[in-house]
Scaffold this active site. Sequence first.
Site, mmCIF file in Angstrom:
data_model
loop_
_atom_site.group_PDB
_atom_site.id
_atom_site.type_symbol
_atom_site.label_atom_id
_atom_site.label_comp_id
_atom_site.label_asym_id
_atom_site.label_seq_id
_atom_site.Cartn_x
_atom_site.Cartn_y
_atom_site.Cartn_z
ATOM 1 N N HIS A 1 86.335 -0.430 -20.021
ATOM 2 C CA HIS A 1 85.579 0.651 -19.257
ATOM 3 C C HIS A 1 84.346 0.712 -19.870
ATOM 4 O O HIS A 1 83.804 0.734 -20.757
ATOM 5 C CB HIS A 1 86.334 1.890 -19.521
ATOM 6 C CG HIS A 1 86.709 2.216 -21.023
ATOM 7 N ND1 HIS A 1 87.791 1.680 -21.707
ATOM 8 C CD2 HIS A 1 85.913 3.325 -21.846
ATOM 9 C CE1 HIS A 1 87.649 1.962 -22.950
ATOM 10 N NE2 HIS A 1 86.662 2.883 -23.136
HETATM 11 P P1 AMP Z 1 86.054 4.720 -25.784
HETATM 12 O O1 AMP Z 1 87.396 3.926 -25.997
HETATM 13 O O2 AMP Z 1 85.579 5.068 -27.054
HETATM 14 O O3 AMP Z 1 85.052 3.511 -24.998
HETATM 15 O O4 AMP Z 1 85.983 5.920 -25.114
HETATM 16 C C1 AMP Z 1 87.193 6.401 -24.348
HETATM 17 C C2 AMP Z 1 86.667 7.652 -23.449
HETATM 18 O O5 AMP Z 1 87.585 8.163 -22.556
HETATM 19 C C3 AMP Z 1 86.137 8.701 -24.283
HETATM 20 O O6 AMP Z 1 84.829 9.141 -23.758
HETATM 21 C C4 AMP Z 1 87.053 9.704 -23.979
HETATM 22 O O7 AMP Z 1 86.483 11.119 -24.123
HETATM 23 C C5 AMP Z 1 87.735 9.415 -22.757
HETATM 24 N N1 AMP Z 1 89.021 9.942 -22.322
HETATM 25 C C6 AMP Z 1 90.182 10.165 -23.308
HETATM 26 N N2 AMP Z 1 91.389 10.406 -22.673
HETATM 27 C C7 AMP Z 1 91.083 10.364 -21.401
HETATM 28 C C8 AMP Z 1 91.798 10.412 -20.091
HETATM 29 N N3 AMP Z 1 93.187 10.825 -20.298
HETATM 30 N N4 AMP Z 1 91.249 10.296 -18.927
HETATM 31 C C9 AMP Z 1 89.856 10.109 -18.810
HETATM 32 N N5 AMP Z 1 88.961 9.867 -19.936
HETATM 33 C C10 AMP Z 1 89.612 9.900 -21.170
#
Ligand code: AMP
Length: 453
Positions: free
Chosen positions: A368
């Site tokens: 992502h």
């Molecule tokens: P990272 O894996 O560190 O690149 O970041 C994951 C991102 O996903 C973080 O910014 C979280 O705030 C976000 N996140 C966590 N859970 C969810 C969810 N259920 N839906 C959307 N975003 C999420």
Amino acid sequence: MSLKFINKLKNEQKRVVGLGFPSISTNFGDFPIDIAAEIGCEIHLIKAIKEFLKLHKEFDFKLILTEQDSKVLNVFELKWKEIKDDLEDFKFQTKKGNLLQLKSDLRIECRFIVVETTWRMKPGTNQLSKQIFDALGSKLHEELKRLYPKPGIVGEAYPVKVPKDSDLHKSEGIEQIIFVVSPNMNPSRPDPVSLEKAKELLKKTYDSILNAFWELTNGQEYRSITTIKDNVQEVSAFDILMKSASKPSSKISPESSRRTPSKVGSGGWNNVLLPYCQKPEMFPKSEVYYYDNEFVIIFDKYPKAKNHLLVIPRKQIDNIGELKKQNLELVRALKEKGQWVIEKMKQENPKLFFRMGFHAVPSLRQLHMHVISQDFISPSLKNKKHWNSFTTEFFIDVEEIERILEKQGEVKFNKAYYEDLLKSPLKCHLCDAKSIKFIPDLKKHLEEHWNES
Ligand code: AMP
Ligand code: ZN
């Protein structure tokens, strides 16, 4: 629309989703039944379902604990009776019978069933496990191998679709099997785990089952699990097998907050992005900003700035570590999508400016790309880790990934180095302000920057 049609629609929407499962580990790993009932049923299973019910009142589901042995069922029933009083609308039943014949024998349809397996995803000593492998034959072996080539992890769930042309699907209505690698308590099998460890792992197993069930039926994260799993340790079944009996915990590494991504149903939050890729149409506009056949763009659930979105390829790719030179096009397409969103966001608020890129060590499975405005004004920005993950080298611009792939053909990082960056002292990303020691100071400072801009 005719009344009949409306009723039909309502009935379809209300179709009860069934999950049939055995009493985990009591046959497979020789877990003492009273302990299994107590910790599996009472403490974890029921607690988890209570919360589940509270969160998802509209979700019509049933859980059917099925065993051939009435002794096992009796223990669960007794425990259940002790605590069911305070539950209003509970959909848990015990049934004596064969999980694979619930529909033909008892006219109960369970679209999902749980079956225990070994760390090698092979049939184990348990009868049900053997039956399922017999019933589905080489197709099942191949599918398991394809989906889960690495050794299974104790306590995790591994869902597999049942072929549509199989009897199980056609006659019994079983659509998916959720395989679990359950803890071994049997001293005659290699490296049995201690009772305390087994308790933890059994809880984790039930967590994973419910989580997978919820993810598969609703395409969303099962929230309660995030809180429960925090102190559960992750143990590969392979580790257990390889571990010397004299050092029972030598290979068990504590689960860190930024974990290696793992399989669906592993306990919740690290898989939460998958449903967005699988069924973006299921989500409201407040969650999914855009989707097409290749990408989905969602609003970050805990935005760390005024605008914070995630651009995600729908094709399953775990993380940047999996990218190869041939994925350059995909990376460029991600960037293009990101630029498109940025344009859209800027039209609404021209003061915003953005960066797009990846966390060197992501916490969520599925590649992502963050598209994040650089104001960092948000209540969800709460700690140093949050701040440093977006403002140090831990955040890698998409262009950098592009360059690395062009030059080296793959992205390899020293995880420890990047994780250390998260501990760096707070530092403003826009100026050289010296006095920022704590997050509230930083937040004030960021407001000032925003007001000046
Ligand atoms: P990272 O894996 O560190 O690149 O970041 C994951 C991102 O996903 C973080 O910014 C979280 O705030 C976000 N996140 C966590 N859970 C969810 C969810 N259920 N839906 C959307 N975003 C999420
Ligand atoms: Zn500053």
